[in-house]
Design an enzyme around this catalytic site. Structure first.
Site, PDB file in Angstrom:
ATOM      1  N   TYR A  53       0.797  -1.086   0.402  1.00 49.24           N
ATOM      2  CA  TYR A  53      -0.170   0.472   0.186  1.00 49.24           C
ATOM      3  C   TYR A  53       0.477   1.001   0.294  1.00 49.24           C
ATOM      4  O   TYR A  53       0.002   2.244  -0.292  1.00 49.24           O
ATOM      5  CB  TYR A  53      -0.971  -0.246   1.161  1.00 49.24           C
ATOM      6  N   GLU A  73     -13.926  12.829 -11.504  1.00 48.96           N
ATOM      7  CA  GLU A  73     -14.622  11.459 -13.043  1.00 48.96           C
ATOM      8  C   GLU A  73     -13.584  11.203 -13.508  1.00 48.96           C
ATOM      9  O   GLU A  73     -13.089  10.167 -13.429  1.00 48.96           O
ATOM     10  CB  GLU A  73     -15.437  11.386 -13.558  1.00 48.96           C
ATOM     11  N   LYS A  98     -12.776  16.858  -3.474  1.00 52.52           N
ATOM     12  CA  LYS A  98     -11.957  18.228  -3.983  1.00 52.52           C
ATOM     13  C   LYS A  98     -12.965  19.840  -2.937  1.00 52.52           C
ATOM     14  O   LYS A  98     -13.972  20.134  -3.482  1.00 52.52           O
ATOM     15  CB  LYS A  98     -12.555  18.985  -5.640  1.00 52.52           C
TER      16      LYS A  98
END
Length: 119
Positions: A53, A73, A98
């Site tokens: 990770y 997107e 955002k």
């Protein structure tokens, strides 16, 4: 399917449709949930049999800091594809925040969440 989650990855990017967003940039926050089978790694206590990770985090930050796109997107889709390049990752949920979106009314956050899996 087991899950490995990374929450709150922060990076500055220049994504957005407005010139000010492209010029000045802003902070984006990414949450990931990676779906995989961790049994082989757990049985052998072996990092090479799971997803690293730390590497995924670095790759995701590089996407956010990289080539600008208009839409979060699109950014989420690019992040998902980077995560799925890891052989052990079968599925990924990506949430892009955002928090400084150019909205004229008070708000806490804007997010886009997608789930992608191997076909």
């Amino acid at each position: 399917m087991d899950r490995v989650a990374l929450r709150g990855l922060k990076a500055r990017g220049h994504h957005g449709v407005f010139p000010k967003e492209r010029e000045e940039g802003q902070t984006f926050i990414v949450d990931l949930v990676l779906g995989l089978d961790i049994r082989p790694a757990a049985a052998d206590d072996d990092l090479t049999k799971t997803v690293h990770y730390g590497i995924v985090a670095e790759e995701v930050v590089a996407v956010v800091q990289g080539e600008p796109v208009n839409l979060i997107e699109t950014l989420a889709e690019h992040i998902a594809q980077v995560c799925l390049k890891h052989d052990v990752v079968r599925e990924v949920e990506v949430c892009v925040h955002k928090p400084d979106a150019p909205i004229t009314v008070p708000f806490d956050d804007v997010t886009v969440t997608i789930t992608r899996s191997r076909v």
